[in-house]
Design an enzyme around this catalytic site. Sequence first.
Site, PDB file in Angstrom:
ATOM      1  N   HIS A 119       1.052  -1.155  -0.110  1.00  0.00           N
ATOM      2  CA  HIS A 119      -0.120  -0.063   0.112  1.00  0.00           C
ATOM      3  C   HIS A 119       0.890   1.260   0.059  1.00  0.00           C
ATOM      4  CE1 HIS A 119       0.507  -1.615   4.132  1.00  0.00           C
ATOM      5  NE2 HIS A 119       0.503  -0.137   4.525  1.00  0.00           N
TER       6      HIS A 119
HETATM    7  P1  AMP Z   1       1.693   0.474   7.229  1.00  0.00           P
HETATM    8  O1  AMP Z   1       1.140  -0.927   7.407  1.00  0.00           O
HETATM    9  O2  AMP Z   1       2.490   0.892   8.649  1.00  0.00           O
HETATM   10  O3  AMP Z   1       1.988   1.171   6.268  1.00  0.00           O
HETATM   11  O4  AMP Z   1       0.293   1.301   7.823  1.00  0.00           O
HETATM   12  C1  AMP Z   1      -0.946   0.826   7.728  1.00  0.00           C
HETATM   13  C2  AMP Z   1      -1.975   1.891   7.516  1.00  0.00           C
HETATM   14  O5  AMP Z   1      -3.177   1.429   7.582  1.00  0.00           O
HETATM   15  C3  AMP Z   1      -2.072   2.866   8.829  1.00  0.00           C
HETATM   16  O6  AMP Z   1      -1.994   3.994   8.399  1.00  0.00           O
HETATM   17  C4  AMP Z   1      -3.468   2.581   9.294  1.00  0.00           C
HETATM   18  O7  AMP Z   1      -4.019   3.617  10.254  1.00  0.00           O
HETATM   19  C5  AMP Z   1      -4.146   2.012   8.247  1.00  0.00           C
HETATM   20  N1  AMP Z   1      -5.118   0.753   8.696  1.00  0.00           N
HETATM   21  C6  AMP Z   1      -5.058  -0.103   9.584  1.00  0.00           C
HETATM   22  N2  AMP Z   1      -5.843  -0.920   9.644  1.00  0.00           N
HETATM   23  C7  AMP Z   1      -6.632  -0.418   8.702  1.00  0.00           C
HETATM   24  C8  AMP Z   1      -8.039  -0.762   8.094  1.00  0.00           C
HETATM   25  N3  AMP Z   1      -8.599  -2.095   8.424  1.00  0.00           N
HETATM   26  N4  AMP Z   1      -8.531  -0.331   7.000  1.00  0.00           N
HETATM   27  C9  AMP Z   1      -7.935   0.718   6.384  1.00  0.00           C
HETATM   28  N5  AMP Z   1      -6.785   1.172   6.710  1.00  0.00           N
HETATM   29  C10 AMP Z   1      -6.125   0.629   7.768  1.00  0.00           C
END
Ligand code: AMP
Length: 203
Positions: A119
């Site tokens: 992502h």
């Molecule tokens: P990272 O994996 O560290 O790059 O960040 C993961 C991102 O996903 C963070 O900014 C979270 O706030 C976001 N996040 C966590 N769980 C969810 C979810 N179920 N749906 C959408 N975003 C999410």
Amino acid sequence: MATAKPGQKRPLGSSGGGPPAKKGFWSLGLLDSMKDPNLQVEKDDKVVVIKDKYPKARYHYLVLPKENISKLKALQPDHLELLKHMHEVGERIIKEAIGEEGLSYRLGYHAVPSMSHLHLHAISQDFDSPSLKTKKHWNSFTSAYFVDSKEVMDQLEKEGKVDTSAKNPEAQLKLPLRCHVCKKELTNMPKLKEHIVTHIKKS
Ligand code: AMP
Ligand code: ZN
């Protein structure tokens, strides 16, 4: 690079920022969110754009490929076009969202993501959000832990793979709290949050 496997550690996004992590499988949450009409912003034949569920700034989106790519390390040279497309889509969405608000933005990847499935973060640089709570949150978006999308694409183009271990990611998360604009060091998160809003342009 550590792999975010179910049950290993809590995501950066959810610690204190949302509901308790679901039994072990929180790290797969983005797959559900990609299909959630409340979070989905746009999709095409290659990518889905969602709102980050625990946004760390006024505007915070995630661009995810439809192809099942778990993480940066899994990228192959022929994914370069996909990364370019993710960048273009992310940049358009964040620019449209910010509109005339005069905020800057960045596009990039966490060196060691908490969540599975590749992502790209597209995030405005105000960091004015109640979900931004911890030193880990702060350093993950303002230190070298946040790797610019352009740097990732360059590395894939030149080296045929992406490896973020040279960033020393764990050490980045432990750095002192420092304002990303004027570099002033603050002693705790409440003081930092009070400080950073002073940089947001009043319109
Ligand atoms: P990272 O994996 O560290 O790059 O960040 C993961 C991102 O996903 C963070 O900014 C979270 O706030 C976001 N996040 C966590 N769980 C969810 C979810 N179920 N749906 C959408 N975003 C999410
Ligand atoms: Zn400052």
